[in-house]
Design a protein around this motif. Structure first.
Motif, PDB file in Angstrom:
ATOM      1  N   LYS A  32      15.348 -22.695  10.664  1.00 22.88           N
ATOM      2  CA  LYS A  32      16.306 -23.625  10.057  1.00 22.88           C
ATOM      3  C   LYS A  32      16.926 -23.008   8.811  1.00 22.88           C
ATOM      4  O   LYS A  32      18.128 -23.095   8.599  1.00 22.88           O
ATOM      5  CB  LYS A  32      15.612 -24.946   9.691  1.00 22.88           C
ATOM      6  CG  LYS A  32      15.320 -25.817  10.870  1.00 22.88           C
ATOM      7  CD  LYS A  32      14.648 -27.089  10.442  1.00 22.88           C
ATOM      8  CE  LYS A  32      14.247 -27.929  11.640  1.00 22.88           C
ATOM      9  NZ  LYS A  32      13.519 -29.125  11.245  1.00 22.88           N
ATOM     10  N   ARG A  33      16.092 -22.377   8.004  1.00 26.51           N
ATOM     11  CA  ARG A  33      16.586 -21.745   6.779  1.00 26.51           C
ATOM     12  C   ARG A  33      17.565 -20.628   7.137  1.00 26.51           C
ATOM     13  O   ARG A  33      18.638 -20.529   6.561  1.00 26.51           O
ATOM     14  CB  ARG A  33      15.403 -21.208   5.976  1.00 26.51           C
ATOM     15  CG  ARG A  33      15.768 -20.659   4.635  1.00 26.51           C
ATOM     16  CD  ARG A  33      14.565 -20.301   3.759  1.00 26.51           C
ATOM     17  NE  ARG A  33      13.391 -19.851   4.476  1.00 26.51           N
ATOM     18  CZ  ARG A  33      12.256 -20.557   4.596  1.00 26.51           C
ATOM     19  NH1 ARG A  33      12.146 -21.739   4.071  1.00 26.51           N
ATOM     20  NH2 ARG A  33      11.217 -20.072   5.246  1.00 26.51           N
ATOM     21  N   LYS A  34      17.213 -19.811   8.112  1.00 23.53           N
ATOM     22  CA  LYS A  34      18.074 -18.695   8.526  1.00 23.53           C
ATOM     23  C   LYS A  34      19.394 -19.218   9.085  1.00 23.53           C
ATOM     24  O   LYS A  34      20.452 -18.719   8.745  1.00 23.53           O
ATOM     25  CB  LYS A  34      17.363 -17.842   9.572  1.00 23.53           C
ATOM     26  CG  LYS A  34      18.162 -16.671  10.056  1.00 23.53           C
ATOM     27  CD  LYS A  34      17.395 -15.881  11.088  1.00 23.53           C
ATOM     28  CE  LYS A  34      18.249 -14.776  11.651  1.00 23.53           C
ATOM     29  NZ  LYS A  34      17.593 -14.065  12.718  1.00 23.53           N
ATOM     30  N   ASN A  35      19.334 -20.222   9.945  1.00 26.20           N
ATOM     31  CA  ASN A  35      20.555 -20.776  10.529  1.00 26.20           C
ATOM     32  C   ASN A  35      21.428 -21.437   9.466  1.00 26.20           C
ATOM     33  O   ASN A  35      22.651 -21.316   9.501  1.00 26.20           O
ATOM     34  CB  ASN A  35      20.236 -21.789  11.638  1.00 26.20           C
ATOM     35  CG  ASN A  35      19.696 -21.104  12.864  1.00 26.20           C
ATOM     36  OD1 ASN A  35      19.924 -19.925  13.086  1.00 26.20           O
ATOM     37  ND2 ASN A  35      18.936 -21.841  13.652  1.00 26.20           N
ATOM     38  N   GLY A  36      20.834 -22.113   8.513  1.00 25.27           N
ATOM     39  CA  GLY A  36      21.600 -22.737   7.440  1.00 25.27           C
ATOM     40  C   GLY A  36      22.279 -21.707   6.568  1.00 25.27           C
ATOM     41  O   GLY A  36      23.453 -21.858   6.206  1.00 25.27           O
ATOM     42  N   GLU A  37      21.578 -20.626   6.248  1.00 25.14           N
ATOM     43  CA  GLU A  37      22.174 -19.577   5.421  1.00 25.14           C
ATOM     44  C   GLU A  37      23.292 -18.863   6.157  1.00 25.14           C
ATOM     45  O   GLU A  37      24.312 -18.548   5.589  1.00 25.14           O
ATOM     46  CB  GLU A  37      21.094 -18.577   5.010  1.00 25.14           C
ATOM     47  CG  GLU A  37      20.099 -19.125   4.026  1.00 25.14           C
ATOM     48  CD  GLU A  37      18.949 -18.170   3.755  1.00 25.14           C
ATOM     49  OE1 GLU A  37      18.053 -18.554   3.004  1.00 25.14           O
ATOM     50  OE2 GLU A  37      18.948 -17.060   4.296  1.00 25.14           O
ATOM     51  N   SER A  38      23.087 -18.624   7.468  1.00 25.89           N
ATOM     52  CA  SER A  38      24.112 -17.888   8.195  1.00 25.89           C
ATOM     53  C   SER A  38      25.389 -18.697   8.361  1.00 25.89           C
ATOM     54  O   SER A  38      26.444 -18.168   8.570  1.00 25.89           O
ATOM     55  CB  SER A  38      23.578 -17.451   9.573  1.00 25.89           C
ATOM     56  OG  SER A  38      23.363 -18.579  10.404  1.00 25.89           O
ATOM     57  N   MET A  39      25.262 -20.031   8.244  1.00 21.73           N
ATOM     58  CA  MET A  39      26.426 -20.887   8.369  1.00 21.73           C
ATOM     59  C   MET A  39      27.025 -21.229   7.007  1.00 21.73           C
ATOM     60  O   MET A  39      27.956 -22.013   6.907  1.00 21.73           O
ATOM     61  CB  MET A  39      26.057 -22.198   9.101  1.00 21.73           C
ATOM     62  CG  MET A  39      25.638 -21.950  10.536  1.00 21.73           C
ATOM     63  SD  MET A  39      24.953 -23.416  11.354  1.00 21.73           S
ATOM     64  CE  MET A  39      26.172 -24.642  10.999  1.00 21.73           C
ATOM     65  N   GLY A  40      26.446 -20.661   5.958  1.00 20.54           N
ATOM     66  CA  GLY A  40      26.960 -20.922   4.619  1.00 20.54           C
ATOM     67  C   GLY A  40      26.524 -22.276   4.073  1.00 20.54           C
ATOM     68  O   GLY A  40      27.069 -22.775   3.120  1.00 20.54           O
ATOM     69  N   VAL A  41      25.511 -22.865   4.701  1.00 17.69           N
ATOM     70  CA  VAL A  41      25.002 -24.154   4.256  1.00 17.69           C
ATOM     71  C   VAL A  41      23.751 -23.907   3.443  1.00 17.69           C
ATOM     72  O   VAL A  41      22.838 -23.233   3.907  1.00 17.69           O
ATOM     73  CB  VAL A  41      24.672 -25.054   5.481  1.00 17.69           C
ATOM     74  CG1 VAL A  41      24.077 -26.366   5.031  1.00 17.69           C
ATOM     75  CG2 VAL A  41      25.905 -25.246   6.325  1.00 17.69           C
ATOM     76  N   PRO A  42      23.669 -24.429   2.204  1.00 11.48           N
ATOM     77  CA  PRO A  42      22.457 -24.215   1.427  1.00 11.48           C
ATOM     78  C   PRO A  42      21.278 -24.926   2.056  1.00 11.48           C
ATOM     79  O   PRO A  42      21.426 -25.976   2.661  1.00 11.48           O
ATOM     80  CB  PRO A  42      22.781 -24.820   0.054  1.00 11.48           C
ATOM     81  CG  PRO A  42      23.983 -25.646   0.254  1.00 11.48           C
ATOM     82  CD  PRO A  42      24.669 -25.204   1.502  1.00 11.48           C
ATOM     83  N   SER A  43      20.078 -24.321   1.935  1.00 13.42           N
ATOM     84  CA  SER A  43      18.897 -24.953   2.529  1.00 13.42           C
ATOM     85  C   SER A  43      18.073 -25.660   1.490  1.00 13.42           C
ATOM     86  O   SER A  43      18.267 -25.601   0.334  1.00 13.42           O
ATOM     87  CB  SER A  43      18.048 -23.924   3.242  1.00 13.42           C
ATOM     88  OG  SER A  43      17.879 -22.760   2.494  1.00 13.42           O
TER      89      SER A  43
END
Length: 77
Positions: free
Chosen positions: A66-77
Motif C-alpha cells: 500500500k505504501r509503495k503503491n501510494g508513493e508511486s501514484m504521488g499520494v502521501p501515505s
C-alpha cells in the motif's frame, strides 16, 4: 458502466527448483487437502492458491504494498 475493465487474466508460467524436503511437504499437503475436502488436486494446482493465501495473510507485505503503491501514484501515505 459500473463494472471496471477486467484485469489481465493471462496465466504466467514460472518454473522453480525445490529442495527435496519441500517437494515432499507439498505432496504431503496435497494428500492432506484430499483427506480434508474429499477430492484430489495436483500439487501444481494447489501452489498458486497457497501462494496467494500466504501473500494475502502477510500484514507487513500488505502495508508495504500500500505504501509503495501510494508513493508511486504521488499520494502521501
Amino acid at each position: 458502466m459500473k463494472l471496471a475493465k477486467l484485469p489481465d487474466r493471462t496465466p504466467v508460467k514460472m518454473n522453480v527448483v525445490l529442495a527435496p524436503g519441500l517437494a515432499q511437504r507439498l505432496r504431503d499437503y496435497a494428500e492432506f487437502y484430499a483427506e480434508t475436502y474429499g477430492n484430489k488436486e495436483e500439487v501444481a494446482e494447489l501452489i498458486p492458491f497457497m501462494l496467494e493465501a500466504f501473500l494475502d495473510s502477510d500484514a507487513d507485505f500488505r502495508r508495504g504494498s500500500k505504501r509503495k503503491n501510494g508513493e508511486s501514484m504521488g499520494v502521501p501515505s
